[in-house]
Design a protein around this motif. Structure first.
Motif, PDB file in Angstrom:
ATOM      1  N   MET B   1      92.361  20.448  -5.812  1.00 11.85           N
ATOM      2  CA  MET B   1      91.656  19.445  -5.015  1.00 11.85           C
ATOM      3  C   MET B   1      91.695  19.836  -3.533  1.00 11.85           C
ATOM      4  SD  MET B   1      92.741  15.556  -4.101  1.00 11.85           S
ATOM      5  CE  MET B   1      93.731  16.158  -2.757  1.00 11.85           C
ATOM      6  N   GLN B   2      90.563  19.630  -2.860  1.00 16.82           N
ATOM      7  CA  GLN B   2      90.543  19.804  -1.402  1.00 16.82           C
ATOM      8  C   GLN B   2      90.188  18.449  -0.779  1.00 16.82           C
ATOM      9  OE1 GLN B   2      87.969  22.158  -3.003  1.00 16.82           O
ATOM     10  NE2 GLN B   2      89.886  23.088  -3.698  1.00 16.82           N
ATOM     11  N   PHE B   3      90.608  18.266   0.471  1.00 16.32           N
ATOM     12  CA  PHE B   3      90.253  17.011   1.142  1.00 16.32           C
ATOM     13  C   PHE B   3      89.945  17.272   2.612  1.00 16.32           C
ATOM     14  CE2 PHE B   3      94.813  17.398   1.758  1.00 16.32           C
ATOM     15  CZ  PHE B   3      94.987  17.060   3.089  1.00 16.32           C
ATOM     16  N   ARG B   4      89.131  16.370   3.185  1.00 18.47           N
ATOM     17  CA  ARG B   4      88.814  16.427   4.608  1.00 18.47           C
ATOM     18  C   ARG B   4      88.941  15.023   5.158  1.00 18.47           C
ATOM     19  NH1 ARG B   4      83.921  18.655   3.790  1.00 18.47           N
ATOM     20  NH2 ARG B   4      82.949  16.778   4.602  1.00 18.47           N
ATOM     21  N   VAL B   5      89.570  14.870   6.307  1.00 20.79           N
ATOM     22  CA  VAL B   5      89.761  13.538   6.882  1.00 20.79           C
ATOM     23  C   VAL B   5      88.995  13.437   8.201  1.00 20.79           C
ATOM     24  CG1 VAL B   5      91.472  11.863   7.716  1.00 20.79           C
ATOM     25  CG2 VAL B   5      92.069  13.407   5.849  1.00 20.79           C
ATOM     26  N   LYS B   6      88.222  12.343   8.348  1.00 20.98           N
ATOM     27  CA  LYS B   6      87.476  12.121   9.602  1.00 20.98           C
ATOM     28  C   LYS B   6      87.686  10.676  10.015  1.00 20.98           C
ATOM     29  CE  LYS B   6      83.060  12.855   9.415  1.00 20.98           C
ATOM     30  NZ  LYS B   6      81.775  13.417   8.933  1.00 20.98           N
ATOM     31  N   GLU B   7      87.901  10.450  11.324  1.00 22.59           N
ATOM     32  CA  GLU B   7      88.070   9.085  11.804  1.00 22.59           C
ATOM     33  C   GLU B   7      86.924   8.771  12.758  1.00 22.59           C
ATOM     34  OE1 GLU B   7      91.380   8.392  14.341  1.00 22.59           O
ATOM     35  OE2 GLU B   7      91.203   6.228  14.185  1.00 22.59           O
TER      36      GLU B   7
END
Lengths: 254, 101
Positions: B1-7
Protein backbone atom coordinates in the motif's frame (compact mmCIF):
# COMPACT_ATOMS: atom_id res chain seq x y z
CA UNK A 1 -13.07 -67.78 -8.47
CA UNK A 2 -14.40 -65.02 -10.71
CA UNK A 3 -11.75 -62.86 -12.26
CA UNK A 4 -12.85 -59.24 -12.31
CA UNK A 5 -10.84 -57.11 -14.63
CA UNK A 6 -10.61 -53.43 -13.77
CA UNK A 7 -9.92 -51.17 -16.75
CA UNK A 8 -6.49 -49.63 -16.38
CA UNK A 9 -6.71 -45.87 -15.85
CA UNK A 10 -3.31 -44.37 -16.58
CA UNK A 11 -2.24 -41.65 -14.13
CA UNK A 12 -2.49 -38.23 -15.73
CA UNK A 13 0.93 -36.88 -16.63
CA UNK A 14 2.03 -33.67 -14.95
CA UNK A 15 5.07 -31.79 -16.19
CA UNK A 16 7.02 -29.37 -14.01
CA UNK A 17 8.99 -26.76 -15.89
CA UNK A 18 11.69 -25.03 -13.89
CA UNK A 19 11.75 -21.33 -14.76
CA UNK A 20 15.15 -20.46 -13.34
CA UNK A 21 18.23 -22.18 -11.98
CA UNK A 22 19.14 -25.80 -12.65
CA UNK A 23 17.52 -29.18 -12.07
CA UNK A 24 19.60 -30.78 -9.35
CA UNK A 25 19.82 -34.56 -8.94
CA UNK A 26 17.75 -34.19 -5.77
CA UNK A 27 14.99 -32.31 -7.53
CA UNK A 28 14.97 -34.80 -10.42
CA UNK A 29 14.67 -37.63 -7.89
CA UNK A 30 11.86 -35.91 -5.97
CA UNK A 31 9.92 -35.31 -9.18
CA UNK A 32 10.39 -38.93 -10.30
CA UNK A 33 9.06 -40.12 -6.93
CA UNK A 34 6.01 -37.88 -7.37
CA UNK A 35 5.41 -39.09 -10.93
CA UNK A 36 6.26 -35.68 -12.42
CA UNK A 37 8.19 -35.05 -15.60
CA UNK A 38 10.66 -32.25 -15.06
CA UNK A 39 12.42 -30.01 -17.60
CA UNK A 40 14.02 -26.59 -17.76
CA UNK A 41 12.48 -23.59 -19.46
CA UNK A 42 12.79 -22.43 -22.20
CA UNK A 43 13.43 -25.81 -23.87
CA UNK A 44 10.91 -27.79 -21.86
CA UNK A 45 7.33 -27.78 -23.09
CA UNK A 46 3.92 -28.48 -21.64
CA UNK A 47 2.86 -30.35 -24.82
CA UNK A 48 1.34 -33.73 -24.18
CA UNK A 49 1.05 -33.26 -20.42
CA UNK A 50 -2.34 -33.36 -18.67
CA UNK A 51 -1.16 -30.56 -16.44
CA UNK A 52 1.86 -28.31 -16.37
CA UNK A 53 3.33 -26.51 -13.35
CA UNK A 54 5.87 -23.72 -13.45
CA UNK A 55 8.49 -23.86 -10.68
CA UNK A 56 11.34 -21.69 -9.50
CA UNK A 57 12.32 -18.93 -7.11
CA UNK A 58 9.18 -16.86 -6.87
CA UNK A 59 8.75 -13.43 -8.36
CA UNK A 60 5.49 -11.74 -9.29
CA UNK A 61 6.29 -12.31 -12.98
CA UNK A 62 6.91 -16.04 -12.63
CA UNK A 63 3.89 -16.59 -10.38
CA UNK A 64 1.67 -14.69 -12.82
CA UNK A 65 2.99 -16.80 -15.69
CA UNK A 66 2.36 -19.99 -13.71
CA UNK A 67 -1.24 -18.93 -13.12
CA UNK A 68 -1.82 -18.49 -16.87
CA UNK A 69 -2.36 -21.26 -19.48
CA UNK A 70 -0.62 -23.43 -20.59
CA UNK A 71 0.44 -23.59 -16.93
CA UNK A 72 -1.88 -24.76 -14.16
CA UNK A 73 0.06 -23.51 -11.21
CA UNK A 74 3.28 -22.31 -9.65
CA UNK A 75 5.48 -24.02 -7.07
CA UNK A 76 8.22 -22.05 -5.34
CA UNK A 77 11.34 -24.18 -5.14
CA UNK A 78 12.96 -23.91 -1.75
CA UNK A 79 16.41 -25.09 -0.66
CA UNK A 80 14.91 -28.55 -0.47
CA UNK A 81 13.30 -28.52 -3.91
CA UNK A 82 9.69 -29.66 -3.78
CA UNK A 83 10.00 -31.36 -0.38
CA UNK A 84 7.16 -30.10 1.77
CA UNK A 85 4.85 -29.30 -1.15
CA UNK A 86 1.47 -30.86 -0.40
CA UNK A 87 0.39 -33.79 -2.56
CA UNK A 88 -2.93 -31.99 -2.98
CA UNK A 89 -1.13 -29.49 -5.19
CA UNK A 90 -0.12 -32.12 -7.77
CA UNK A 91 -3.43 -33.97 -7.46
CA UNK A 92 -5.30 -30.74 -8.14
CA UNK A 93 -3.30 -30.09 -11.31
CA UNK A 94 -3.75 -33.73 -12.42
CA UNK A 95 -7.51 -33.28 -12.00
CA UNK A 96 -7.58 -30.08 -14.07
CA UNK A 97 -7.35 -27.49 -11.29
CA UNK A 98 -4.97 -24.69 -10.38
CA UNK A 99 -2.35 -24.75 -7.60
CA UNK A 100 -0.01 -22.29 -5.91
CA UNK A 101 2.66 -23.25 -3.37
CA UNK A 102 4.74 -20.43 -1.87
CA UNK A 103 7.12 -20.20 1.06
CA UNK A 104 5.82 -17.87 3.77
CA UNK A 105 8.31 -15.07 3.07
CA UNK A 106 7.14 -14.74 -0.53
CA UNK A 107 3.46 -15.28 0.27
CA UNK A 108 3.84 -12.22 2.53
CA UNK A 109 5.96 -10.13 0.14
CA UNK A 110 4.03 -10.73 -3.10
CA UNK A 111 0.49 -9.61 -3.84
CA UNK A 112 -0.50 -13.26 -3.55
CA UNK A 113 -4.26 -12.72 -3.52
CA UNK A 114 -4.21 -10.53 -6.64
CA UNK A 115 -1.98 -12.97 -8.54
CA UNK A 116 -4.34 -15.82 -7.66
CA UNK A 117 -7.39 -13.77 -8.45
CA UNK A 118 -6.11 -13.03 -11.98
CA UNK A 119 -5.32 -16.72 -12.49
CA UNK A 120 -8.71 -17.93 -11.30
CA UNK A 121 -10.65 -15.43 -13.42
CA UNK A 122 -8.66 -16.51 -16.45
CA UNK A 123 -8.42 -20.27 -15.93
CA UNK A 124 -11.88 -20.82 -14.47
CA UNK A 125 -13.72 -18.34 -16.71
CA UNK A 126 -14.94 -16.35 -13.74
CA UNK A 127 -16.39 -13.01 -14.84
CA UNK A 128 -15.68 -9.84 -12.87
CA UNK A 129 -18.49 -8.93 -10.46
CA UNK A 130 -19.97 -9.79 -7.11
CA UNK A 131 -19.01 -13.49 -7.00
CA UNK A 132 -15.43 -12.84 -8.11
CA UNK A 133 -15.15 -10.03 -5.51
CA UNK A 134 -16.47 -12.30 -2.77
CA UNK A 135 -14.03 -15.05 -3.72
CA UNK A 136 -11.21 -12.48 -3.54
CA UNK A 137 -12.37 -11.39 -0.08
CA UNK A 138 -12.35 -14.98 1.21
CA UNK A 139 -9.01 -15.84 -0.41
CA UNK A 140 -7.45 -12.69 1.01
CA UNK A 141 -8.71 -13.57 4.50
CA UNK A 142 -7.62 -17.20 4.27
CA UNK A 143 -4.14 -16.37 2.94
CA UNK A 144 -3.64 -13.69 5.61
CA UNK A 145 -4.66 -16.18 8.32
CA UNK A 146 -2.39 -18.89 6.89
CA UNK A 147 0.64 -16.56 6.85
CA UNK A 148 0.16 -14.58 10.08
CA UNK A 149 -1.61 -16.99 12.43
CA UNK A 150 -0.79 -20.35 10.81
CA UNK A 151 2.83 -20.32 9.68
CA UNK A 152 4.15 -17.40 11.76
CA UNK A 153 2.05 -18.29 14.81
CA UNK A 154 1.20 -14.66 15.69
CA UNK A 155 -1.99 -14.29 17.74
CA UNK A 156 -4.85 -11.99 16.75
CA UNK A 157 -5.13 -9.89 19.88
CA UNK A 158 -1.83 -8.03 19.29
CA UNK A 159 -3.47 -5.70 16.77
CA UNK A 160 -6.20 -4.34 19.04
CA UNK A 161 -4.57 -0.93 19.67
CA UNK A 162 -1.87 1.20 18.01
CA UNK A 163 0.56 0.21 20.79
CA UNK A 164 -0.28 -3.45 20.22
CA UNK A 165 0.16 -2.86 16.50
CA UNK A 166 3.76 -1.70 17.07
CA UNK A 167 4.45 -4.86 19.05
CA UNK A 168 2.78 -6.92 16.30
CA UNK A 169 5.12 -5.42 13.69
CA UNK A 170 8.14 -6.24 15.84
CA UNK A 171 7.03 -9.88 16.28
CA UNK A 172 6.19 -10.13 12.57
CA UNK A 173 9.69 -9.02 11.53
CA UNK A 174 11.29 -11.40 13.97
CA UNK A 175 9.26 -14.36 12.72
CA UNK A 176 9.67 -13.58 9.03
CA UNK A 177 13.42 -13.63 9.65
CA UNK A 178 13.19 -17.06 11.31
CA UNK A 179 14.48 -19.55 8.72
CA UNK A 180 12.20 -22.35 9.94
CA UNK A 181 9.00 -20.32 10.03
CA UNK A 182 9.63 -18.45 6.78
CA UNK A 183 10.18 -21.75 4.93
CA UNK A 184 6.78 -23.10 5.88
CA UNK A 185 4.49 -23.20 2.88
CA UNK A 186 1.18 -21.59 2.08
CA UNK A 187 -0.71 -23.52 -0.56
CA UNK A 188 -3.84 -22.66 -2.47
CA UNK A 189 -5.65 -25.19 -4.68
CA UNK A 190 -8.59 -24.33 -6.90
CA UNK A 191 -11.00 -26.81 -8.50
CA UNK A 192 -14.21 -26.29 -10.46
CA UNK A 193 -17.03 -28.48 -9.10
CA UNK A 194 -19.20 -28.84 -12.16
CA UNK A 195 -20.46 -25.64 -13.73
CA UNK A 196 -21.95 -24.15 -10.59
CA UNK A 197 -19.37 -24.41 -7.80
CA UNK A 198 -15.72 -23.65 -7.19
CA UNK A 199 -13.70 -25.09 -4.30
CA UNK A 200 -10.63 -23.29 -2.98
CA UNK A 201 -8.46 -24.83 -0.28
CA UNK A 202 -5.88 -22.78 1.61
CA UNK A 203 -3.32 -24.68 3.69
CA UNK A 204 -0.54 -23.71 6.04
CA UNK A 205 2.09 -25.72 7.92
CA UNK A 206 1.65 -24.20 11.37
CA UNK A 207 0.42 -25.82 14.57
CA UNK A 208 -3.23 -25.90 13.54
CA UNK A 209 -6.13 -24.53 15.57
CA UNK A 210 -9.77 -25.01 16.48
CA UNK A 211 -11.32 -23.95 13.19
CA UNK A 212 -14.82 -25.19 14.03
CA UNK A 213 -14.83 -23.13 17.25
CA UNK A 214 -13.65 -19.98 15.45
CA UNK A 215 -16.14 -20.46 12.60
CA UNK A 216 -19.05 -20.57 15.02
CA UNK A 217 -18.07 -17.31 16.80
CA UNK A 218 -19.89 -14.04 16.11
CA UNK A 219 -17.81 -10.89 15.63
CA UNK A 220 -18.69 -7.33 16.67
CA UNK A 221 -19.02 -4.82 13.84
CA UNK A 222 -16.19 -2.61 15.21
CA UNK A 223 -13.77 -5.46 15.99
CA UNK A 224 -10.17 -4.68 15.06
CA UNK A 225 -9.23 -8.30 14.55
CA UNK A 226 -10.69 -11.79 14.31
CA UNK A 227 -13.21 -11.04 11.57
CA UNK A 228 -11.74 -13.18 8.77
CA UNK A 229 -13.41 -16.52 9.40
CA UNK A 230 -16.78 -14.90 10.12
CA UNK A 231 -16.62 -13.21 6.71
CA UNK A 232 -15.69 -16.47 5.02
CA UNK A 233 -18.60 -18.23 6.73
CA UNK A 234 -20.97 -15.47 5.60
CA UNK A 235 -19.93 -15.69 1.94
CA UNK A 236 -19.21 -19.37 1.19
CA UNK A 237 -21.74 -22.04 0.24
CA UNK A 238 -19.81 -24.33 2.59
CA UNK A 239 -16.68 -24.13 4.75
CA UNK A 240 -14.77 -27.05 6.21
CA UNK A 241 -11.59 -27.43 8.20
CA UNK A 242 -9.10 -30.26 7.61
CA UNK A 243 -5.77 -31.35 9.05
CA UNK A 244 -6.50 -29.97 12.54
CA UNK A 245 -7.28 -26.51 11.23
CA UNK A 246 -4.31 -26.17 8.88
CA UNK A 247 -6.48 -26.46 5.79
CA UNK A 248 -9.58 -24.44 5.05
CA UNK A 249 -11.86 -25.80 2.33
CA UNK A 250 -14.14 -23.09 0.92
CA UNK A 251 -16.82 -23.85 -1.67
CA UNK A 252 -18.44 -21.01 -3.59
CA UNK A 253 -21.58 -20.95 -5.70
CA UNK A 254 -20.70 -19.34 -9.05
CA UNK B 1 0.00 0.00 0.00
CA UNK B 2 1.13 3.55 -0.73
CA UNK B 3 -0.36 6.72 0.74
CA UNK B 4 -0.20 10.47 0.20
CA UNK B 5 -1.31 13.07 2.73
CA UNK B 6 -2.48 16.59 1.81
CA UNK B 7 -3.90 19.26 4.11
CA UNK B 8 -6.05 22.11 2.83
CA UNK B 9 -6.26 24.06 6.08
CA UNK B 10 -9.60 22.60 7.20
CA UNK B 11 -9.45 18.96 6.13
CA UNK B 12 -6.77 16.31 5.71
CA UNK B 13 -6.93 14.13 2.59
CA UNK B 14 -5.22 10.73 2.66
CA UNK B 15 -5.03 8.99 -0.73
CA UNK B 16 -4.56 5.24 -0.38
CA UNK B 17 -3.27 3.10 -3.24
CA UNK B 18 -2.74 -0.63 -3.75
CA UNK B 19 -3.84 -3.20 -1.17
CA UNK B 20 -4.65 -2.42 2.44
CA UNK B 21 -4.12 -5.93 3.77
CA UNK B 22 -2.17 -8.07 6.23
CA UNK B 23 1.09 -7.01 4.59
CA UNK B 24 0.50 -3.24 4.80
CA UNK B 25 1.93 -2.93 8.30
CA UNK B 26 4.99 -0.74 7.72
CA UNK B 27 3.19 1.73 5.50
CA UNK B 28 0.27 2.04 7.84
CA UNK B 29 2.51 2.66 10.84
CA UNK B 30 4.08 5.53 8.86
CA UNK B 31 0.63 6.89 8.10
CA UNK B 32 -0.50 6.69 11.75
CA UNK B 33 2.63 8.58 12.84
CA UNK B 34 1.98 11.31 10.28
CA UNK B 35 -1.73 11.63 11.14
CA UNK B 36 -0.96 12.08 14.84
CA UNK B 37 0.33 15.58 14.00
CA UNK B 38 -3.18 16.72 12.98
CA UNK B 39 -5.54 17.67 15.78
CA UNK B 40 -9.23 18.45 15.48
CA UNK B 41 -9.35 17.96 11.71
CA UNK B 42 -11.72 16.05 9.49
CA UNK B 43 -9.72 13.32 7.79
CA UNK B 44 -10.83 11.89 4.43
CA UNK B 45 -9.42 8.54 3.38
CA UNK B 46 -9.63 8.67 -0.42
CA UNK B 47 -10.08 4.99 -1.35
CA UNK B 48 -10.56 5.10 -5.12
CA UNK B 49 -6.96 3.92 -5.63
CA UNK B 50 -7.37 0.98 -3.26
CA UNK B 51 -7.66 -2.32 -5.16
CA UNK B 52 -8.32 -4.58 -2.17
CA UNK B 53 -8.91 -4.40 1.56
CA UNK B 54 -8.98 -7.34 3.95
CA UNK B 55 -10.12 -7.59 7.55
CA UNK B 56 -6.63 -6.77 8.81
CA UNK B 57 -6.62 -3.58 6.72
CA UNK B 58 -10.05 -2.76 8.03
CA UNK B 59 -8.78 -3.33 11.57
CA UNK B 60 -6.02 -0.79 10.87
CA UNK B 61 -8.68 1.77 9.89
CA UNK B 62 -10.45 1.12 13.21
CA UNK B 63 -7.16 1.68 15.06
CA UNK B 64 -6.62 4.93 13.11
CA UNK B 65 -10.16 6.04 13.95
CA UNK B 66 -9.62 5.41 17.66
CA UNK B 67 -6.30 7.31 17.66
CA UNK B 68 -7.75 10.20 15.64
CA UNK B 69 -10.79 10.44 17.93
CA UNK B 70 -8.40 11.00 20.86
CA UNK B 71 -6.90 13.90 18.89
CA UNK B 72 -10.39 15.33 18.21
CA UNK B 73 -10.37 14.29 14.55
CA UNK B 74 -12.82 12.07 12.72
CA UNK B 75 -12.47 9.89 9.65
CA UNK B 76 -14.56 9.62 6.47
CA UNK B 77 -14.01 6.83 3.94
CA UNK B 78 -14.44 8.25 0.42
CA UNK B 79 -15.05 6.72 -2.98
CA UNK B 80 -14.29 3.03 -2.41
CA UNK B 81 -14.32 0.85 -5.53
CA UNK B 82 -17.17 -1.67 -5.79
CA UNK B 83 -15.13 -4.59 -4.43
CA UNK B 84 -13.83 -2.54 -1.49
CA UNK B 85 -17.34 -1.24 -0.80
CA UNK B 86 -18.59 -4.86 -0.75
CA UNK B 87 -16.12 -5.55 2.05
CA UNK B 88 -17.25 -2.44 3.96
CA UNK B 89 -20.88 -3.55 3.55
CA UNK B 90 -20.21 -7.12 4.64
CA UNK B 91 -18.46 -5.93 7.80
CA UNK B 92 -21.10 -3.24 8.55
CA UNK B 93 -18.40 -0.58 8.54
CA UNK B 94 -21.09 2.10 8.04
CA UNK B 95 -22.02 1.63 11.72
CA UNK B 96 -18.66 3.12 12.66
CA UNK B 97 -17.50 5.19 9.68
CA UNK B 98 -19.03 7.86 7.52
CA UNK B 99 -18.74 6.37 4.02
CA UNK B 100 -19.05 8.54 0.89
CA UNK B 101 -19.55 6.73 -2.43
Amino acid sequence: MMNISVPHQPMATVTMLVGDGVISEDLAGQCAALGLRVALLPDGRCDGADGCILAGASSAGLVRRGMTPPFSGFVELGDEGVLGVGLRCFETVRAGGLCLSLLTGQAYALNTMELLSEGIRHSMNLPAGKVADQIDICMGEAIGNAVIHGNLGIPNHLRATSKGFEHFRHVLHERLADPVLSRRRVEVNVMARGADFLTITVSDQGHGFDLAGKLSRDVQSDAKSGRGLGLIRKICASVLGEDEGRTLVMTFAR
Amino acid sequence: MQFRVKEDGVNVHVSLEGQLNFAANEDFQGLLTQLCTYKGKKIFFEMSGLSHIDSVGLGLLYIAREDMAEAGSDITLSHPRDNVYRMLELTEAHKTFDIQR
